[in-house]
Design a protein around this motif. Sequence first.
Motif, PDB file in Angstrom:
ATOM      1  N   SER A  40     110.106  49.844  80.403  1.00  0.00           N
ATOM      2  CA  SER A  40     109.017  49.228  79.643  1.00  0.00           C
ATOM      3  C   SER A  40     109.178  49.493  78.149  1.00  0.00           C
ATOM      4  CB  SER A  40     107.666  49.774  80.106  1.00  0.00           C
ATOM      5  OG  SER A  40     107.388  49.284  81.389  1.00  0.00           O
ATOM      6  N   GLY A  41     108.950  48.455  77.383  1.00  0.00           N
ATOM      7  CA  GLY A  41     109.040  48.572  75.923  1.00  0.00           C
ATOM      8  C   GLY A  41     110.410  48.236  75.357  1.00  0.00           C
ATOM      9  N   THR A  42     111.389  48.027  76.214  1.00  0.00           N
ATOM     10  CA  THR A  42     112.736  47.697  75.752  1.00  0.00           C
ATOM     11  C   THR A  42     112.763  46.265  75.227  1.00  0.00           C
ATOM     12  OG1 THR A  42     113.750  49.164  77.378  1.00  0.00           O
ATOM     13  CG2 THR A  42     115.155  47.451  76.461  1.00  0.00           C
ATOM     14  N   GLU A  43     113.384  46.072  74.079  1.00  0.00           N
ATOM     15  CA  GLU A  43     113.575  44.727  73.547  1.00  0.00           C
ATOM     16  C   GLU A  43     114.833  44.165  74.189  1.00  0.00           C
ATOM     17  OE1 GLU A  43     113.369  44.407  69.306  1.00  0.00           O
ATOM     18  OE2 GLU A  43     111.795  45.920  69.207  1.00  0.00           O
ATOM     19  N   ILE A  44     114.689  43.140  75.012  1.00  0.00           N
ATOM     20  CA  ILE A  44     115.844  42.635  75.758  1.00  0.00           C
ATOM     21  C   ILE A  44     116.907  42.037  74.838  1.00  0.00           C
ATOM     22  CG2 ILE A  44     114.652  42.329  77.948  1.00  0.00           C
ATOM     23  CD1 ILE A  44     114.488  39.339  77.334  1.00  0.00           C
ATOM     24  N   GLU A  45     116.512  41.602  73.655  1.00  0.00           N
ATOM     25  CA  GLU A  45     117.485  41.056  72.710  1.00  0.00           C
ATOM     26  C   GLU A  45     118.468  42.123  72.239  1.00  0.00           C
ATOM     27  OE1 GLU A  45     114.108  40.863  72.190  1.00  0.00           O
ATOM     28  OE2 GLU A  45     113.801  38.807  72.855  1.00  0.00           O
ATOM     29  N   SER A  46     118.079  43.388  72.325  1.00  0.00           N
ATOM     30  CA  SER A  46     118.925  44.481  71.848  1.00  0.00           C
ATOM     31  C   SER A  46     119.859  45.040  72.922  1.00  0.00           C
ATOM     32  CB  SER A  46     118.054  45.616  71.301  1.00  0.00           C
ATOM     33  OG  SER A  46     117.322  46.226  72.352  1.00  0.00           O
ATOM     34  N   LEU A  47     119.769  44.515  74.156  1.00  0.00           N
ATOM     35  CA  LEU A  47     120.613  45.020  75.240  1.00  0.00           C
ATOM     36  C   LEU A  47     122.070  44.618  75.025  1.00  0.00           C
ATOM     37  CD1 LEU A  47     118.463  44.204  78.396  1.00  0.00           C
ATOM     38  CD2 LEU A  47     118.855  46.442  77.385  1.00  0.00           C
ATOM     39  N   ALA A  48     122.964  45.523  75.363  1.00  0.00           N
ATOM     40  CA  ALA A  48     124.396  45.243  75.312  1.00  0.00           C
ATOM     41  C   ALA A  48     124.815  44.761  76.701  1.00  0.00           C
ATOM     42  CB  ALA A  48     125.163  46.491  74.910  1.00  0.00           C
ATOM     43  N   LEU A  49     124.608  43.481  76.950  1.00  0.00           N
ATOM     44  CA  LEU A  49     124.940  42.918  78.256  1.00  0.00           C
ATOM     45  C   LEU A  49     126.433  42.603  78.313  1.00  0.00           C
ATOM     46  CD1 LEU A  49     121.910  40.486  78.621  1.00  0.00           C
ATOM     47  CD2 LEU A  49     122.207  42.719  79.713  1.00  0.00           C
ATOM     48  N   PRO A  50     127.026  42.721  79.491  1.00  0.00           N
ATOM     49  CA  PRO A  50     128.460  42.431  79.622  1.00  0.00           C
ATOM     50  C   PRO A  50     128.749  40.950  79.361  1.00  0.00           C
ATOM     51  CG  PRO A  50     127.482  42.773  81.787  1.00  0.00           C
ATOM     52  CD  PRO A  50     126.426  43.110  80.770  1.00  0.00           C
ATOM     53  N   SER A  51     129.935  40.661  78.876  1.00  0.00           N
ATOM     54  CA  SER A  51     130.303  39.275  78.558  1.00  0.00           C
ATOM     55  C   SER A  51     130.376  38.400  79.807  1.00  0.00           C
ATOM     56  CB  SER A  51     131.631  39.238  77.809  1.00  0.00           C
ATOM     57  OG  SER A  51     132.653  39.815  78.610  1.00  0.00           O
ATOM     58  N   ASP A  52     130.587  39.004  80.960  1.00  0.00           N
ATOM     59  CA  ASP A  52     130.693  38.227  82.198  1.00  0.00           C
ATOM     60  C   ASP A  52     129.379  38.169  82.984  1.00  0.00           C
ATOM     61  OD1 ASP A  52     130.646  40.878  83.008  1.00  0.00           O
ATOM     62  OD2 ASP A  52     132.270  40.664  84.463  1.00  0.00           O
ATOM     63  N   ILE A  53     128.264  38.428  82.313  1.00  0.00           N
ATOM     64  CA  ILE A  53     126.966  38.387  83.001  1.00  0.00           C
ATOM     65  C   ILE A  53     126.693  36.965  83.501  1.00  0.00           C
ATOM     66  CG2 ILE A  53     125.614  37.908  80.916  1.00  0.00           C
ATOM     67  CD1 ILE A  53     123.464  39.834  82.137  1.00  0.00           C
ATOM     68  N   ILE A 109     113.432  54.430  77.264  1.00  0.00           N
ATOM     69  CA  ILE A 109     112.004  54.177  77.131  1.00  0.00           C
ATOM     70  C   ILE A 109     111.457  53.858  78.512  1.00  0.00           C
ATOM     71  CG2 ILE A 109     110.312  52.573  76.118  1.00  0.00           C
ATOM     72  CD1 ILE A 109     112.393  52.036  73.923  1.00  0.00           C
ATOM     73  N   GLY A 110     110.234  54.237  78.773  1.00  0.00           N
ATOM     74  CA  GLY A 110     109.619  53.859  80.034  1.00  0.00           C
ATOM     75  C   GLY A 110     109.560  54.986  81.047  1.00  0.00           C
ATOM     76  N   TYR A 111     110.304  56.072  80.833  1.00  0.00           N
ATOM     77  CA  TYR A 111     110.260  57.172  81.789  1.00  0.00           C
ATOM     78  C   TYR A 111     109.097  58.077  81.435  1.00  0.00           C
ATOM     79  CZ  TYR A 111     111.461  61.168  84.607  1.00  0.00           C
ATOM     80  OH  TYR A 111     111.408  62.194  85.510  1.00  0.00           O
ATOM     81  N   THR A 112     108.158  58.256  82.357  1.00  0.00           N
ATOM     82  CA  THR A 112     106.934  59.007  82.082  1.00  0.00           C
ATOM     83  C   THR A 112     106.990  60.449  82.582  1.00  0.00           C
ATOM     84  OG1 THR A 112     105.938  58.346  84.185  1.00  0.00           O
ATOM     85  CG2 THR A 112     105.560  56.892  82.286  1.00  0.00           C
ATOM     86  N   GLY A 113     108.082  60.836  83.255  1.00  0.00           N
ATOM     87  CA  GLY A 113     108.166  62.172  83.820  1.00  0.00           C
ATOM     88  C   GLY A 113     107.868  62.160  85.302  1.00  0.00           C
ATOM     89  N   LYS A 114     107.096  61.196  85.771  1.00  0.00           N
ATOM     90  CA  LYS A 114     106.767  61.073  87.189  1.00  0.00           C
ATOM     91  C   LYS A 114     107.477  59.874  87.781  1.00  0.00           C
ATOM     92  CE  LYS A 114     102.180  63.055  86.628  1.00  0.00           C
ATOM     93  NZ  LYS A 114     100.756  62.776  86.666  1.00  0.00           N
ATOM     94  N   ALA A 115     107.220  58.727  87.232  1.00  0.00           N
ATOM     95  CA  ALA A 115     107.816  57.499  87.732  1.00  0.00           C
ATOM     96  C   ALA A 115     108.179  56.626  86.540  1.00  0.00           C
ATOM     97  CB  ALA A 115     106.837  56.769  88.645  1.00  0.00           C
ATOM     98  N   MET A 116     109.222  55.860  86.693  1.00  0.00           N
ATOM     99  CA  MET A 116     109.654  54.977  85.623  1.00  0.00           C
ATOM    100  C   MET A 116     108.787  53.723  85.607  1.00  0.00           C
ATOM    101  SD  MET A 116     113.353  53.141  85.109  1.00  0.00           S
ATOM    102  CE  MET A 116     114.211  54.634  84.660  1.00  0.00           C
TER     103      MET A 116
END
Length: 101
Positions: free
Chosen positions: A33-46, A7-14
């Motif tokens: 843009s528009g990404t729900e951060i709660e849905s991210l698969a973040l690494p366990s060692d973040i 999400i967020g890629y417009t074809g010209k600039a992100m």
Amino acid sequence: MMQYGHIGYTGKAMKIDIYKSAKSGSKYLSVPSGTEIESLALPSDIDSDLLALSPFKTELELDASKPLIALDQADVESQISKNGYAIHGAEITINVYSGTT
């Protein structure tokens, strides 16, 4: 031309949303843009500082022809393309000189 499956890629600039660590003012997480951060698969060692975030800037358009202060656009785009998110810092150093050198 690079293609992004995010999400967020417009074809010209992100377009990205930037979140700031609530624990450290110099640590940021950016997502398309528009990404729900709660849905991210973040690494366990973040970095634990990035587990508490607050919105910093939304709908910021990355455009290499328009440099941004304290943001390495190419690095952020590369990380998002690879991981779906980017972890970065933002630090500005100002050197003031007076007199002769």
